[in-house]
Design an enzyme around this catalytic site. Structure first.
Site, mmCIF file in Angstrom:
data_model
loop_
_atom_site.group_PDB
_atom_site.id
_atom_site.type_symbol
_atom_site.label_atom_id
_atom_site.label_comp_id
_atom_site.label_asym_id
_atom_site.label_seq_id
_atom_site.Cartn_x
_atom_site.Cartn_y
_atom_site.Cartn_z
ATOM 1 N N THR A 215 22.309 -35.458 -39.526
ATOM 2 C CA THR A 215 23.601 -34.914 -39.125
ATOM 3 C C THR A 215 24.675 -35.409 -40.080
ATOM 4 O O THR A 215 24.736 -36.599 -40.387
ATOM 5 C CB THR A 215 23.960 -35.310 -37.681
ATOM 6 O OG1 THR A 215 22.988 -34.761 -36.790
ATOM 7 C CG2 THR A 215 25.334 -34.775 -37.295
ATOM 8 N N PHE A 217 28.487 -36.142 -40.652
ATOM 9 C CA PHE A 217 29.737 -36.418 -39.956
ATOM 10 C C PHE A 217 30.873 -36.443 -40.970
ATOM 11 O O PHE A 217 30.701 -36.935 -42.091
ATOM 12 C CB PHE A 217 29.688 -37.779 -39.254
ATOM 13 C CG PHE A 217 28.787 -37.830 -38.046
ATOM 14 C CD1 PHE A 217 29.309 -37.781 -36.757
ATOM 15 C CD2 PHE A 217 27.406 -37.942 -38.188
ATOM 16 C CE1 PHE A 217 28.488 -37.840 -35.646
ATOM 17 C CE2 PHE A 217 26.577 -38.004 -37.084
ATOM 18 C CZ PHE A 217 27.121 -37.949 -35.803
#
Length: 271
Positions: A215, A217
């Site tokens: 992921t 960010f």
């Protein structure tokens, strides 16, 4: 109307950015500024806001980006952004893209609706774990709780286990719920750290359907970065709402800007 978002790289000195209508120019380079005469104990900890409760992946991303920071849990992504806007935190970290689930469109929308600047990014490897109460085994479980994206990333594993998937607001919240309820048949999909924090056992690591699960960010702050002239490459994100896509793309072609990611959505005029 088409909502178009791009990310591109270009040498700073070669880019006539005045030719592009940029809603917000955001450098993603991490620039660390330290003053040699200051001792570590005199530098206050950065306060970093994230969505969720302790043990959430957002907290892991905050700690990875700033190992000595003070993390501030927030109810949702809007609260995390507003914590920075109101001065309760210096920065916020929010997920923007996942290697399995793709772009987090709602958070892209939040970037347009708020005035914060992207000042960096961090990539977090996500290891979804199957958690349960102590002494509980896989065959005891009848349902698992987790965030909807975590549930979708573990769909095949959940089906093989033969349990119901129940969405919650956050992966760490799911672990917290299982611990507080004390029901042997309940499980959670969350991080190993969440298991440690809430006294749960890890029944399986890498519970996601694909082993590569990362992921991205972004780090948000009230003020943009000032890019030193020694930095020759940087990353910028822009968002446009327009009727004719080819006119926007022609600007990139004419100026030699390389686009490495773009996505297009048909959307009502919201902004």
């Amino acid at each position: 109307m088409l909502a178009v978002q791009f990310a591109f790289t270009k040498r700073l000195s070669d880019t006539p950015l005045h030719k592009i209508a940029i809603l917000s120019s955001r450098s993603h380079n991490k620039i660390s500024m330290m003053s040699g005469h200051l001792q570590n104990h005199s530098i206050p900890k950065l306060r970093i806001a994230y969505q969720g409760v302790p043990g959430a992946y957002g907290e892991d991303a905050a700690v990875k980006a700033y190992p000595n920071c003070e993390t501030i849990p927030c109810h949702d992504f809007v609260d995390a952004i507003q914590a920075v806007e109101k001065g309760c935190a210096e920065e916020a970290v929010i997920p923007i893209e996942n290697s399995i689930g793709g772009s987090v469109h709602t958070n892209y929308d939040l970037l347009l609706r708020h005035t914060l600047h992207v000042v960096g990014e961090t990539h977090l490897f996500v290891d979804h774990c199957l958690l349960a109460l102590p002494l509980a085994a896989k065959h005891h479980l009848t349902c698992v709780f987790s965030h909807p994206q975590a549930l979708s990333q573990c769909e095949l594993s959940i089906n093989m286990l033969g349990v119901d998937a129940i969405p919650t607001q956050n992966t760490a919240v799911a672990a917290q719920m299982v611990a507080s309820r004390g029901v042997r048949e309940n499980g959670a999909i969350a991080s190993a750290r969440a298991a440690e924090l809430y006294g749960l056992n890890v029944l399986a690591h890498k519970f996601q359907d694909r082993s590569s699960n990362v992921t991205r960010f972004v780090k948000l702050a009230r003020e943009p970065l000032t890019i030193p002239t020694t930095y020759t490459r940087f990353k910028t994100s822009i968002a446009l709402i327009l009727d004719e896509l080819h006119k926007a793309l022609s600007v990139f072609a004419e100026t030699g800007i390389h686009i490495f990611k773009n996505f297009i959505r048909i959307t009502p005029t919201l902004y």
